[in-house]
Scaffold this motif. Structure first.
Motif, short mmCIF file in Angstrom:
data_model
loop_
_atom_site.label_atom_id
_atom_site.label_comp_id
_atom_site.label_asym_id
_atom_site.label_seq_id
_atom_site.Cartn_x
_atom_site.Cartn_y
_atom_site.Cartn_z
N ASN A 38 0.81 -1.23 0.00
CA ASN A 38 0.00 0.00 0.00
C ASN A 38 0.84 1.28 0.00
OD1 ASN A 38 -2.57 -0.87 -0.33
ND2 ASN A 38 -3.16 -0.77 1.80
N ALA A 39 2.02 1.22 -0.63
CA ALA A 39 2.90 2.40 -0.68
C ALA A 39 2.22 3.60 -1.32
CB ALA A 39 4.16 2.06 -1.47
N SER A 167 -7.88 -11.60 3.90
CA SER A 167 -6.47 -11.50 4.31
C SER A 167 -6.36 -11.93 5.77
CB SER A 167 -5.98 -10.06 4.19
OG SER A 167 -5.73 -9.75 2.85
N ASP A 168 -5.27 -12.64 6.05
CA ASP A 168 -5.14 -13.29 7.36
C ASP A 168 -4.57 -12.33 8.42
OD1 ASP A 168 -5.16 -15.18 9.31
OD2 ASP A 168 -3.55 -16.42 8.46
N ASN A 200 2.50 -10.40 -0.12
CA ASN A 200 2.65 -10.98 -1.47
C ASN A 200 1.73 -12.14 -1.78
OD1 ASN A 200 4.86 -9.19 -1.86
ND2 ASN A 200 6.13 -10.60 -0.68
N PRO A 201 0.45 -11.97 -1.62
CA PRO A 201 -0.44 -13.12 -1.84
C PRO A 201 -0.57 -13.45 -3.33
CG PRO A 201 -1.71 -11.13 -1.39
CD PRO A 201 -0.26 -10.74 -1.29
N ALA A 230 -5.50 -6.75 -7.74
CA ALA A 230 -4.93 -8.08 -7.98
C ALA A 230 -5.99 -9.17 -7.80
CB ALA A 230 -3.75 -8.32 -7.04
N VAL A 231 -6.78 -9.07 -6.75
CA VAL A 231 -7.78 -10.10 -6.48
C VAL A 231 -8.88 -10.05 -7.55
CG1 VAL A 231 -9.51 -9.06 -4.91
CG2 VAL A 231 -8.69 -11.33 -4.47
N MET A 232 -9.23 -8.85 -7.97
CA MET A 232 -10.26 -8.68 -9.00
C MET A 232 -9.81 -9.30 -10.31
SD MET A 232 -13.27 -7.20 -9.12
CE MET A 232 -13.35 -5.92 -7.90
N LYS A 233 -8.56 -9.06 -10.68
CA LYS A 233 -8.02 -9.61 -11.94
C LYS A 233 -8.02 -11.13 -11.89
CE LYS A 233 -5.98 -5.84 -14.08
NZ LYS A 233 -6.73 -5.32 -15.21
N SER A 234 -7.55 -11.69 -10.78
CA SER A 234 -7.51 -13.14 -10.62
C SER A 234 -8.91 -13.74 -10.71
CB SER A 234 -6.94 -13.49 -9.24
OG SER A 234 -5.67 -14.03 -9.35
N PHE A 235 -9.86 -13.05 -10.09
CA PHE A 235 -11.26 -13.49 -10.11
C PHE A 235 -11.75 -13.61 -11.55
CE2 PHE A 235 -15.84 -12.63 -9.93
CZ PHE A 235 -16.25 -13.49 -8.92
#
Ligand code: PHB
Length: 395
Positions: A38-39, A167-168, A200-201, A230-235
């Motif tokens: 989140n930089a 996220s854990d 880095n998930p 990233a999660v949206m793209k993977s989805f």
């Protein structure tokens, strides 16, 4: 001799004139992320705070100025955050601590706020328990329970089988628990729950498991920003959208500034949240217009920016009420009763019993409006919502 005395007097008078007539600048220690995970979010928060200061410094008592001292916590890094807070308190003698994206960092700072009696105005970190960790904490952001608990109730009327992926760490555990509790109470079944590492998930193997389970809906929480994209793209890439799985979650997963980068896979994603860039409340339109004027027409603010804007409004309120001379306990007393009927997100208040934010929650859907993906607010799903976790766990 006479000459010397005269020149001494002149020197003393000059010194007195040269001394600032105003009170000392009020130092505000701002901690956020400019590197690591989140930089890119730290700059949004800082821009919101600086814009607020620029537009409102004239409303402070005469001569009072704000000195915003900015520090980079490098991501979810509690040791670093703690050390920064300690230095800000001891060396810089800040009157407020503020900012902080990540829950572990906020938890690490809490004992320092308590020991040093420095009010800590949280503008992002959203795990419910945080505010219980210091009487000097007040939260101007949100809790994950505020969004995902009503989301679970809404989803239980639409879907039978849901999966959760979070996220854990703190906010993920809260989102999972709040959503599942409400979804099950409404008659739904949780067919699987998975927690992914915060660092880095790679979402693909987890999403493959979700796809195999064929749920009606998938509730996701990951930290907003690049993780959400990233999660949206993977989805999309793994064909979950094509397979008819409905993606839902708190507004973190469709964070406004990332929508253009997410693309059409975001269309139809339904979320519950306290703010959207697209909201047409007059105060929000004013906020968006001021932002674009300052930072360019293509710049889209995000909810972290709104949390920071409102944090600064609360800080200004405490300064104004004390006419610029601050006492930490008086500051906390004032912040506990802070209200703003006109935040960009609608009316907000602090619950004096918990020092947590009270705000509306909106049901939103990503739609294409005027050629842009936007979180369109469909309805106010909860009015003046207190943190449900605290409401359910009252002694
Ligand atoms: C948190 O650590 O509390 C956190 C981080 C990112 C979010 C929301 C909450 O988007």
């Amino acid at each position: 001799m006479r000459f010397r005395r005269t020149s001494l007097i002149v020197a003393a008078v000059l010194a007195a004139v040269a001394l600032p007539a105003r009170a000392e600048d009020i130092k505000v220690g701002f901690i956020s992320s400019y590197s690591g995970a989140n930089a890119n979010i730290g700059p949004y928060m800082e821009k919101a705070m600086r814009l607020y200061i620029q537009l409102h410094e004239k409303d402070l008592p005469p001569g009072v100025k704000i000195d915003l001292i900015v520090r980079d916590d490098t991501g979810a890094n509690p040791d670093k955050a703690k050390q920064l807070a300690q230095d800000l308190v001891v060396r810089d003698k800040v009157k407020f601590l503020t900012g902080v994206i990540f829950t572990p960092n906020a938890l690490a700072i809490a004992p320092i706020a308590t020991e040093a009696k420095v009010p800590f105005v949280i503008s992002n970190a959203g795990t419910s328990v945080i505010t219980t960790k210091s009487p000097y904490i007040v939260r101007l952001s949100f809790t994950l329970w505020q969004s995902t608990y009503p989301l679970g109730t809404w989803a239980s009327k639409k879907f039978k089988r849901a999966y959760t992926l979070v996220s854990d760490f703190g906010p993920g555990w809260d989102a999972e628990e709040a959503f599942s509790k409400a979804f099950k109470a409404g008659g739904g079944e949780i067919v699987g729950s998975v927690r992914v590492p915060i660092a880095n998930p790679d979402f693909a193997p987890f999403l493959q498991r979700v796809k195999d389970a064929k749920p009606d809906a998938l509730m996701v929480f990951v930290p907003a920003g690049k993780f959400a994209t990233a999660v949206m793209k993977s989805f999309g890439d793994l064909g979950l959208r094509a397979a008819g799985v409905k993606l839902i979650g708190p507004g973190d997963i469709t964070t406004d500034e990332e929508l253009p980068a997410m693309g059409d896979v975001a269309l139809g994603v339904t979320t519950v949240f306290h703010w959207s860039a697209a909201a047409d409340r007059p105060a929000n339109k004013e906020f968006i217009a001021a932002w674009k004027k300052a930072y360019g027409n293509d710049s889209i603010p995000n909810f972290e920016a709104v949390g920071s804007w409102d944090s600064m409004d609360a800080i200004f309120y405490a300064i104004r009420e004390q006419k610029g001379t601050l006492d930490p306990d008086k500051t906390m007393e004032l912040l506990k009763h802070y209200t703003n009927p006109n935040s960009p997100r609608g009316p907000i208040a602090i619950d004096p019993a918990t020092r947590d934010i009270v705000q509306n929650e909106y049901l939103r859907e990503v739609r294409m409006v005027n050629g842009m993906l936007q979180n369109v607010e469909l309805e106010t799903i909860g009015t003046a919502v207190k943190d449900p976790w605290k409401e359910l766990n009252k002694q």
